[in-house]
Design an enzyme around this catalytic site. Sequence first.
Site, PDB file in Angstrom:
ATOM      1  N   ASP A  46      48.606  28.703  44.112  1.00 58.66           N
ATOM      2  CA  ASP A  46      49.123  27.743  43.132  1.00 58.66           C
ATOM      3  C   ASP A  46      49.991  26.702  43.822  1.00 58.66           C
ATOM      4  O   ASP A  46      51.095  26.999  44.267  1.00 58.66           O
ATOM      5  CB  ASP A  46      49.967  28.483  42.083  1.00 58.66           C
ATOM      6  CG  ASP A  46      50.501  27.535  41.021  1.00 58.66           C
ATOM      7  OD1 ASP A  46      49.772  27.258  40.060  1.00 58.66           O
ATOM      8  OD2 ASP A  46      51.643  27.034  41.170  1.00 58.66           O
ATOM      9  N   TYR A  51      54.778  19.533  45.157  1.00 57.52           N
ATOM     10  CA  TYR A  51      55.238  20.423  46.232  1.00 57.52           C
ATOM     11  C   TYR A  51      55.028  19.822  47.627  1.00 57.52           C
ATOM     12  O   TYR A  51      55.544  20.343  48.613  1.00 57.52           O
ATOM     13  CB  TYR A  51      54.538  21.801  46.149  1.00 57.52           C
ATOM     14  CG  TYR A  51      54.647  22.515  44.831  1.00 57.52           C
ATOM     15  CD1 TYR A  51      55.541  22.092  43.851  1.00 57.52           C
ATOM     16  CD2 TYR A  51      53.849  23.623  44.535  1.00 57.52           C
ATOM     17  CE1 TYR A  51      55.627  22.740  42.618  1.00 57.52           C
ATOM     18  CE2 TYR A  51      53.932  24.280  43.316  1.00 57.52           C
ATOM     19  CZ  TYR A  51      54.814  23.827  42.357  1.00 57.52           C
ATOM     20  OH  TYR A  51      54.887  24.472  41.153  1.00 57.52           O
ATOM     21  N   LYS A  76      48.405  20.517  40.353  1.00 60.14           N
ATOM     22  CA  LYS A  76      48.959  19.948  39.119  1.00 60.14           C
ATOM     23  C   LYS A  76      49.256  18.469  39.291  1.00 60.14           C
ATOM     24  O   LYS A  76      49.624  18.037  40.399  1.00 60.14           O
ATOM     25  CB  LYS A  76      50.274  20.662  38.734  1.00 60.14           C
ATOM     26  CG  LYS A  76      50.248  22.175  38.915  1.00 60.14           C
ATOM     27  CD  LYS A  76      51.526  22.862  38.462  1.00 60.14           C
ATOM     28  CE  LYS A  76      51.503  24.339  38.853  1.00 60.14           C
ATOM     29  NZ  LYS A  76      51.967  24.589  40.231  1.00 60.14           N
ATOM     30  N   HIS A 109      51.569  19.096  34.703  1.00 59.57           N
ATOM     31  CA  HIS A 109      52.731  19.848  35.186  1.00 59.57           C
ATOM     32  C   HIS A 109      53.826  20.000  34.121  1.00 59.57           C
ATOM     33  O   HIS A 109      54.388  21.084  33.965  1.00 59.57           O
ATOM     34  CB  HIS A 109      53.288  19.160  36.445  1.00 59.57           C
ATOM     35  CG  HIS A 109      53.991  20.077  37.393  1.00 59.57           C
ATOM     36  ND1 HIS A 109      53.940  19.927  38.761  1.00 59.57           N
ATOM     37  CD2 HIS A 109      54.775  21.158  37.177  1.00 59.57           C
ATOM     38  CE1 HIS A 109      54.655  20.890  39.344  1.00 59.57           C
ATOM     39  NE2 HIS A 109      55.183  21.644  38.402  1.00 59.57           N
TER      40      HIS A 109
HETATM   41  P1  NAD Z   1      59.572  33.388  42.159  1.00 58.12           P
HETATM   42  O1  NAD Z   1      60.071  34.023  40.920  1.00 58.12           O
HETATM   43  O2  NAD Z   1      58.197  33.639  42.615  1.00 58.12           O
HETATM   44  O3  NAD Z   1      60.625  33.776  43.280  1.00 58.12           O
HETATM   45  C1  NAD Z   1      60.412  33.452  44.629  1.00 58.12           C
HETATM   46  C2  NAD Z   1      61.609  33.891  45.469  1.00 58.12           C
HETATM   47  O4  NAD Z   1      61.867  35.270  45.271  1.00 58.12           O
HETATM   48  C3  NAD Z   1      61.328  33.745  46.949  1.00 58.12           C
HETATM   49  O5  NAD Z   1      61.723  32.472  47.395  1.00 58.12           O
HETATM   50  C4  NAD Z   1      62.163  34.845  47.567  1.00 58.12           C
HETATM   51  O6  NAD Z   1      63.460  34.370  47.743  1.00 58.12           O
HETATM   52  C5  NAD Z   1      62.160  35.885  46.497  1.00 58.12           C
HETATM   53  N1  NAD Z   1      61.183  36.973  46.726  1.00 58.12           N
HETATM   54  C6  NAD Z   1      59.826  36.913  46.607  1.00 58.12           C
HETATM   55  N2  NAD Z   1      59.288  38.119  46.821  1.00 58.12           N
HETATM   56  C7  NAD Z   1      60.300  38.961  47.080  1.00 58.12           C
HETATM   57  C8  NAD Z   1      60.379  40.332  47.374  1.00 58.12           C
HETATM   58  N3  NAD Z   1      59.286  41.095  47.419  1.00 58.12           N
HETATM   59  N4  NAD Z   1      61.602  40.876  47.592  1.00 58.12           N
HETATM   60  C9  NAD Z   1      62.715  40.121  47.544  1.00 58.12           C
HETATM   61  N5  NAD Z   1      62.702  38.815  47.257  1.00 58.12           N
HETATM   62  C10 NAD Z   1      61.513  38.233  47.029  1.00 58.12           C
HETATM   63  O7  NAD Z   1      59.870  31.821  42.000  1.00 58.12           O
HETATM   64  P2  NAD Z   1      59.023  30.483  42.116  1.00 58.12           P
HETATM   65  O8  NAD Z   1      58.567  30.244  43.486  1.00 58.12           O
HETATM   66  O9  NAD Z   1      59.836  29.414  41.508  1.00 58.12           O
HETATM   67  O10 NAD Z   1      57.759  30.726  41.160  1.00 58.12           O
HETATM   68  C11 NAD Z   1      56.506  31.150  41.633  1.00 58.12           C
HETATM   69  C12 NAD Z   1      55.516  30.016  41.656  1.00 58.12           C
HETATM   70  O11 NAD Z   1      55.344  29.462  40.356  1.00 58.12           O
HETATM   71  C13 NAD Z   1      55.963  28.803  42.489  1.00 58.12           C
HETATM   72  O12 NAD Z   1      55.896  29.030  43.858  1.00 58.12           O
HETATM   73  C14 NAD Z   1      55.030  27.763  41.968  1.00 58.12           C
HETATM   74  O13 NAD Z   1      53.732  27.923  42.518  1.00 58.12           O
HETATM   75  C15 NAD Z   1      55.039  28.081  40.482  1.00 58.12           C
HETATM   76  N6  NAD Z   1      56.029  27.281  39.739  1.00 58.12           N
HETATM   77  C16 NAD Z   1      55.579  26.423  38.787  1.00 58.12           C
HETATM   78  C17 NAD Z   1      56.459  25.649  38.064  1.00 58.12           C
HETATM   79  C18 NAD Z   1      55.934  24.728  37.006  1.00 58.12           C
HETATM   80  O14 NAD Z   1      56.698  23.911  36.498  1.00 58.12           O
HETATM   81  N7  NAD Z   1      54.677  24.816  36.647  1.00 58.12           N
HETATM   82  C19 NAD Z   1      57.840  25.732  38.305  1.00 58.12           C
HETATM   83  C20 NAD Z   1      58.292  26.617  39.285  1.00 58.12           C
HETATM   84  C21 NAD Z   1      57.386  27.386  39.981  1.00 58.12           C
END
Ligand code: NAD
Length: 273
Positions: A46, A51, A76, A109
């Site tokens: 994704d 990004y 997106k 988005h």
């Molecule tokens: P997430 O909830 O996936 O958290 C990611 C963070 O959690 C990492 O940076 C790391 O610090 C921690 N982490 C991950 N795995 C871990 C583990 N096993 N143990 C300990 N810590 C861990 O947050 P995100 O990246 O914001 O969301 C996931 C994805 O969703 C994004 O990368 C993106 O692709 C998407 N997203 C979309 C939107 C949107 O507006 N559509 C907004 C935000 C994110």
Amino acid sequence: SLQSSTTLHNGVKMPWFGLGVYKVPEGEVALESVKMAIKAGYKSIDTAALYENEESVGQAIKESGVPREELFITTKVWNEDLRNNSVEEAFETSLRKLGLDYVDLYLIHWPVKDKYKDAWKVLEKLYKEKRVRSIGVSNFNIHHIEDLMSVAEIKPMVNQVELHPLHSQPELRDYCKKQQIQIEAWAPLGQGRLLDHPVLQEIASGHHKSIAQVILRWDIQNEIVTIPKSIRESRIKENANIFDFTLSSSDMEKINALNENQRFGADPDNFNF
Ligand code: NAD
């Protein structure tokens, strides 16, 4: 398994599990983390124009050696391109950066006011031209979807929203299920801020799993597509290792009860970017 998928309302299969790459820097970091994920069995990635790492994602796809048709790639269109009426150009740019000739899912988005309906018409055109296998929205509340449907010929196949145990979106999930719109969770781990929660810790200990694994398993059992982000090999593997245990209905209820409508990200009814 890691490869198991949901069938969208147009028949396209989308993996329940994938890698998110928000804030993963273009270049070596994005290239290596996407390659590690694909090597670990991830089929779904994704990204987004926002990004600024589509080129690295595309390069990782090529270098992975996995046939394109086995992967599910989401990108997106960013708000500025809705405001400038340049959605089609934005799509061309994303495709070129990814080095692909189609994407599996193209999302609006954010529901930019007075703009998302026109944008949807462009996504429908891209879909009819078979340049995208499916189309959807992100950060849409029920009223945004209802409004979109007043002009839509094609119903969105996916709605990707902030969704985690502190913001589990029961009404929106119910609504989308009735509409056959697949819900997808962003920030499934609360961007890392849920990983010391005592209730989750107790459940995790009981299964000899991590809190991250419990949350992601809760997504899967709730039929929520989930795309945790990590750039570390150990966590990329850990997050995917959720298909060898089952949360009991009492575990599920305990996690469901954590909802307090707490967002970490912006409110779709009140954002200014
Ligand atoms: P997430 O909830 O996936 O958290 C990611 C963070 O959690 C990492 O940076 C790391 O610090 C921690 N982490 C991950 N795995 C871990 C583990 N096993 N143990 C300990 N810590 C861990 O947050 P995100 O990246 O914001 O969301 C996931 C994805 O969703 C994004 O990368 C993106 O692709 C998407 N997203 C979309 C939107 C949107 O507006 N559509 C907004 C935000 C994110």
